[in-house]
Design an enzyme around this catalytic site. Structure first.
Site, PDB file in Angstrom:
ATOM      1  N   ARG A   1       0.826  -1.206   0.000  1.00  0.00           N
ATOM      2  CA  ARG A   1       0.000   0.000   0.000  1.00  0.00           C
ATOM      3  C   ARG A   1       0.866   1.264   0.000  1.00  0.00           C
ATOM      4  O   ARG A   1       0.570   2.238  -0.688  1.00  0.00           O
ATOM      5  CB  ARG A   1      -0.928  -0.001   1.210  1.00  0.00           C
ATOM      6  CG  ARG A   1      -1.811   1.213   1.276  1.00  0.00           C
ATOM      7  CD  ARG A   1      -3.016   0.991   2.166  1.00  0.00           C
ATOM      8  NE  ARG A   1      -3.916   2.126   2.099  1.00  0.00           N
ATOM      9  CZ  ARG A   1      -4.000   3.052   3.059  1.00  0.00           C
ATOM     10  NH1 ARG A   1      -3.252   2.958   4.134  1.00  0.00           N
ATOM     11  NH2 ARG A   1      -4.834   4.063   2.928  1.00  0.00           N
TER      12      ARG A   1
ATOM     13  N   HIS B   1      -5.857  -5.938  -2.797  1.00  0.00           N
ATOM     14  CA  HIS B   1      -6.678  -6.086  -1.586  1.00  0.00           C
ATOM     15  C   HIS B   1      -6.918  -7.556  -1.224  1.00  0.00           C
ATOM     16  O   HIS B   1      -7.729  -7.844  -0.363  1.00  0.00           O
ATOM     17  CB  HIS B   1      -8.010  -5.342  -1.743  1.00  0.00           C
ATOM     18  CG  HIS B   1      -7.867  -3.850  -1.659  1.00  0.00           C
ATOM     19  ND1 HIS B   1      -8.917  -2.976  -1.822  1.00  0.00           N
ATOM     20  CD2 HIS B   1      -6.775  -3.062  -1.415  1.00  0.00           C
ATOM     21  CE1 HIS B   1      -8.487  -1.727  -1.689  1.00  0.00           C
ATOM     22  NE2 HIS B   1      -7.191  -1.752  -1.459  1.00  0.00           N
TER      23      HIS B   1
ATOM     24  N   ASN C   1      -2.887   9.315   4.729  1.00  0.00           N
ATOM     25  CA  ASN C   1      -1.736   8.534   5.180  1.00  0.00           C
ATOM     26  C   ASN C   1      -1.791   8.180   6.661  1.00  0.00           C
ATOM     27  O   ASN C   1      -0.894   7.534   7.157  1.00  0.00           O
ATOM     28  CB  ASN C   1      -0.447   9.328   4.940  1.00  0.00           C
ATOM     29  CG  ASN C   1      -0.139   9.429   3.470  1.00  0.00           C
ATOM     30  OD1 ASN C   1      -0.591   8.601   2.694  1.00  0.00           O
ATOM     31  ND2 ASN C   1       0.605  10.440   3.098  1.00  0.00           N
TER      32      ASN C   1
HETATM   33  C1  HEM Z   1     -10.079   2.231  -5.960  1.00  0.00           C
HETATM   34  C2  HEM Z   1      -8.856   2.001  -5.543  1.00  0.00           C
HETATM   35  C3  HEM Z   1      -8.453   1.838  -4.107  1.00  0.00           C
HETATM   36  C4  HEM Z   1      -9.054   2.301  -2.976  1.00  0.00           C
HETATM   37  C5  HEM Z   1     -10.305   3.150  -2.864  1.00  0.00           C
HETATM   38  C6  HEM Z   1      -8.280   1.821  -1.852  1.00  0.00           C
HETATM   39  C7  HEM Z   1      -8.551   2.109  -0.531  1.00  0.00           C
HETATM   40  C8  HEM Z   1      -7.950   1.467   0.543  1.00  0.00           C
HETATM   41  C9  HEM Z   1      -8.303   1.685   1.924  1.00  0.00           C
HETATM   42  C10 HEM Z   1      -9.331   2.683   2.426  1.00  0.00           C
HETATM   43  C11 HEM Z   1      -7.552   0.848   2.675  1.00  0.00           C
HETATM   44  C12 HEM Z   1      -7.572   0.699   4.200  1.00  0.00           C
HETATM   45  C13 HEM Z   1      -6.538   1.573   4.846  1.00  0.00           C
HETATM   46  C14 HEM Z   1      -6.608   1.469   6.316  1.00  0.00           C
HETATM   47  O1  HEM Z   1      -7.693   1.497   6.887  1.00  0.00           O
HETATM   48  O2  HEM Z   1      -5.534   1.372   6.948  1.00  0.00           O
HETATM   49  C15 HEM Z   1      -6.717   0.103   1.770  1.00  0.00           C
HETATM   50  C16 HEM Z   1      -5.815  -0.849   2.159  1.00  0.00           C
HETATM   51  C17 HEM Z   1      -4.937  -1.466   1.291  1.00  0.00           C
HETATM   52  N1  HEM Z   1      -4.772  -1.180  -0.050  1.00  0.00           N
HETATM   53 FE1  HEM Z   1      -6.020  -0.087  -1.178  1.00  0.00          FE
HETATM   54  N2  HEM Z   1      -7.234   1.079  -2.317  1.00  0.00           N
HETATM   55  C18 HEM Z   1      -7.301   1.065  -3.687  1.00  0.00           C
HETATM   56  C19 HEM Z   1      -6.397   0.469  -4.542  1.00  0.00           C
HETATM   57  C20 HEM Z   1      -5.303  -0.249  -4.139  1.00  0.00           C
HETATM   58  C21 HEM Z   1      -4.272  -0.739  -5.014  1.00  0.00           C
HETATM   59  C22 HEM Z   1      -4.216  -0.515  -6.518  1.00  0.00           C
HETATM   60  C23 HEM Z   1      -3.381  -1.423  -4.236  1.00  0.00           C
HETATM   61  C24 HEM Z   1      -2.101  -2.159  -4.620  1.00  0.00           C
HETATM   62  C25 HEM Z   1      -1.619  -2.294  -5.806  1.00  0.00           C
HETATM   63  C26 HEM Z   1      -3.867  -1.363  -2.879  1.00  0.00           C
HETATM   64  C27 HEM Z   1      -3.278  -1.986  -1.817  1.00  0.00           C
HETATM   65  C28 HEM Z   1      -3.786  -1.973  -0.529  1.00  0.00           C
HETATM   66  C29 HEM Z   1      -3.278  -2.841   0.528  1.00  0.00           C
HETATM   67  C30 HEM Z   1      -2.201  -3.909   0.389  1.00  0.00           C
HETATM   68  C31 HEM Z   1      -4.004  -2.509   1.681  1.00  0.00           C
HETATM   69  C32 HEM Z   1      -3.831  -3.116   3.077  1.00  0.00           C
HETATM   70  C33 HEM Z   1      -2.856  -2.271   3.874  1.00  0.00           C
HETATM   71  C34 HEM Z   1      -2.491  -2.881   5.208  1.00  0.00           C
HETATM   72  O3  HEM Z   1      -2.944  -3.954   5.558  1.00  0.00           O
HETATM   73  O4  HEM Z   1      -1.701  -2.240   5.930  1.00  0.00           O
HETATM   74  N3  HEM Z   1      -5.017  -0.626  -2.854  1.00  0.00           N
HETATM   75  N4  HEM Z   1      -6.971   0.514   0.475  1.00  0.00           N
HETATM   76  C1  NAG Z   2       2.874   7.076   9.132  1.00  0.00           C
HETATM   77  C2  NAG Z   2       2.709   8.537   9.189  1.00  0.00           C
HETATM   78  O1  NAG Z   2       3.605   9.284   8.886  1.00  0.00           O
HETATM   79  N1  NAG Z   2       1.518   8.981   9.564  1.00  0.00           N
HETATM   80  C3  NAG Z   2       1.219  10.380   9.672  1.00  0.00           C
HETATM   81  C4  NAG Z   2      -0.015  10.696   8.839  1.00  0.00           C
HETATM   82  O2  NAG Z   2      -0.527  11.965   9.141  1.00  0.00           O
HETATM   83  C5  NAG Z   2      -0.824  12.205  10.515  1.00  0.00           C
HETATM   84  C6  NAG Z   2      -1.560  13.510  10.648  1.00  0.00           C
HETATM   85  O3  NAG Z   2      -0.830  14.563  10.091  1.00  0.00           O
HETATM   86  C7  NAG Z   2       0.472  12.134  11.315  1.00  0.00           C
HETATM   87  O4  NAG Z   2       0.227  12.390  12.684  1.00  0.00           O
HETATM   88  C8  NAG Z   2       1.051  10.731  11.155  1.00  0.00           C
HETATM   89  O5  NAG Z   2       2.273  10.631  11.821  1.00  0.00           O
END
Ligand code: HEM
Ligand code: NAG
Ligand code: NAG
Ligand code: NAG
Length: 332
Positions: free
Chosen positions: A63, A198, A98
């Site tokens: 991500r 995902h 982020n």
């Molecule tokens: C319409 C496109 C996309 C949307 C709206 C989206 C949105 C999100 C959101 C909201 C999360 C959760 C973040 C969190 O709560 O910490 C997430 C997680 C993630 N996304 Fe996406 N994403 C998109 C496309 C992609 C693409 C293209 C990739 C990789 C090529 C990707 C890889 C990931 C991964 C691996 C996670 C899990 C992160 C973790 O477990 O720390 N996403 N995404």
């Molecule tokens: C991982 C990281 O750098 N997270 C930052 C994202 O933004 C918030 C709000 O500005 C920071 O507090 C986090 O440290």
């Protein structure tokens, strides 16, 4: 004996500009073969260590890489630390999207950089480390292995205000998400393949709360969601506004394995984010979901090619960038 330089005609200036700006042509697979011959081994060992001790690293790193590349290219600008500058500027990491980027991914890159600086100081860019680490992690959790070309320079700009509009959001319409990917040169099919990322990782409750608590006037729950899945998620996420750390797996069936089950889930209402579920419904994307759900080889092939393309988005070369000494700070 050198001849004195003559002023260049406009056409050669244009040509030089084109040569400089078509920077990804400079990337090669053997970029560090002389200057840092053990690069691949060093990265491989550190990635394996980190993923075994913290199994969420793979998803977090993928991500992180996606977000880096979508905002002004794969140049490690996302690694610049919020505290590394006294100028008061907010960097990409500060942008609110982020806030949930996981620390394990940052830690991995910092560790790899430290090890590389011991063997080949000042040689390997942070953006190349991030690209290689992501590639290795995907294959470690069961995904396809693809080629990463090297020679990226680290960017000189990291600005929180550049994030909005470049990254897709779960609440954006399918039109807007398609647009966001098309702006970076991806077809709809490539977009569907990339979002297959995902298949690993998790999302915090606030990212899908609208689907399970207050969907609309007629129904608190999104009717596109499997009802039993919705009950489980409501249970998990109750109180999420107080405890913001609660999160659900993006692929509820095989959360830690990179496979095509993510697409199979969409056909059964088991998509987590509304942008996920939308892929299985929209006329423009549904066919690709069907294809990837039925044929994992087809998914892996397309994912590989789309990742190779993502990995070379707007890469910096020559004087457009630098090789950072620390991945979280600009050199000067
Ligand atoms: C319409 C496109 C996309 C949307 C709206 C989206 C949105 C999100 C959101 C909201 C999360 C959760 C973040 C969190 O709560 O910490 C997430 C997680 C993630 N996304 Fe996406 N994403 C998109 C496309 C992609 C693409 C293209 C990739 C990789 C090529 C990707 C890889 C990931 C991964 C691996 C996670 C899990 C992160 C973790 O477990 O720390 N996403 N995404
Ligand atoms: C991982 C990281 O750098 N997270 C930052 C994202 O933004 C918030 C709000 O500005 C920071 O507090 C986090 O440290
Ligand atoms: C918040 O949720 C996490 C994960 O479920 C849990 O480990 C933690 O104890 C909770 N914190 C509070 C303050 O309830
Ligand atoms: C699955 O996709 C691969 C790659 O596109 C293709 O070669 C293969 O024939 C497909 N398999 C089936 C059963 O359709």
């Amino acid at each position: 004996m050198m001849t004195p330089p003559r002023p260049l005609p406009h056409s050669s200036l244009l040509l030089i500009f084109l040569l400089i700006s078509s920077s990804h042509a400079a990337l090669t697979t053997n970029y560090y073969s002389k200057s840092c011959p053990n690069l691949e081994t060093i990265i491989r060992d550190i990635v394996i260590d980190k993923q075994i001790s913290n199994p969420t690293t793979a998803a977090g790193t993928l991500r992180l890489f996606f977000h880096d590349c979508m905002v002004h290219g794969c140049d490690a600008s996302i690694l610049i630390s919020p505290t590394s500058s006294s100028s008061g500027t907010n960097h990409e990491r500060d942008a609110d999207i982020n806030t949930s980027l996981p620390g394990d991914a940052f830690d991995l890159i910092i560790r790899a950089k430290a090890a590389l600086e011991l063997q080949c100081p000042g040689i390997v860019s942070c953006s190349d480390i991030l690209a290689l680490a992501t590639r290795n992690l995907i294959s470690m959790v069961g995904g396809p292995l693809y080629t990463v070309h090297l020679g990226r320079k680290d960017g000189l700009v990291s600005d929180a205000s550049h994030v909005e509009g470049n990254l897709p959001r779960p609440t954006m319409s399918m039109d807007q998400n398609i647009k966001a990917f098309q702006n970076k040169g991806f077809s709809i099919q490539e977009m569907v393949a990339l979002i297959g990322g995902h298949t690993i990782g998790f999302s915090h409750c606030k990212e899908f709360a609208n689907r399970i608590f207050h969907y609309n006037k007629n129904s608190p729950v999104d009717p596109a969601m499997n009802p039993r899945f919705a009950v489980r998620l409501r249970e998990l996420c109750k109180g999420y506004e107080k405890n913001t750390t609660v999160a659900a797996f993006n692929d509820v069936m095989t959360p830690g394995k990179f496979d095509n089950v993510y697409y199979k889930n969409l056909k059964r209402g088991l998509g987590l984010l509304s942008s996920d579920q939308g892929l299985g419904v929209d006329q423009r994307t549904r066919g690709f979901v069907e294809l990837y759900a039925a044929n994992e080889t087809a998914f892996f092939e397309d994912f590989k090619h789309a990742m190779e393309k993502l990995s070379e988005l707007e890469v910096k070369s020559g004087s457009e960038g630098e090789v950072r000494r620390r991945c979280d700070m600009f050199n000067a």
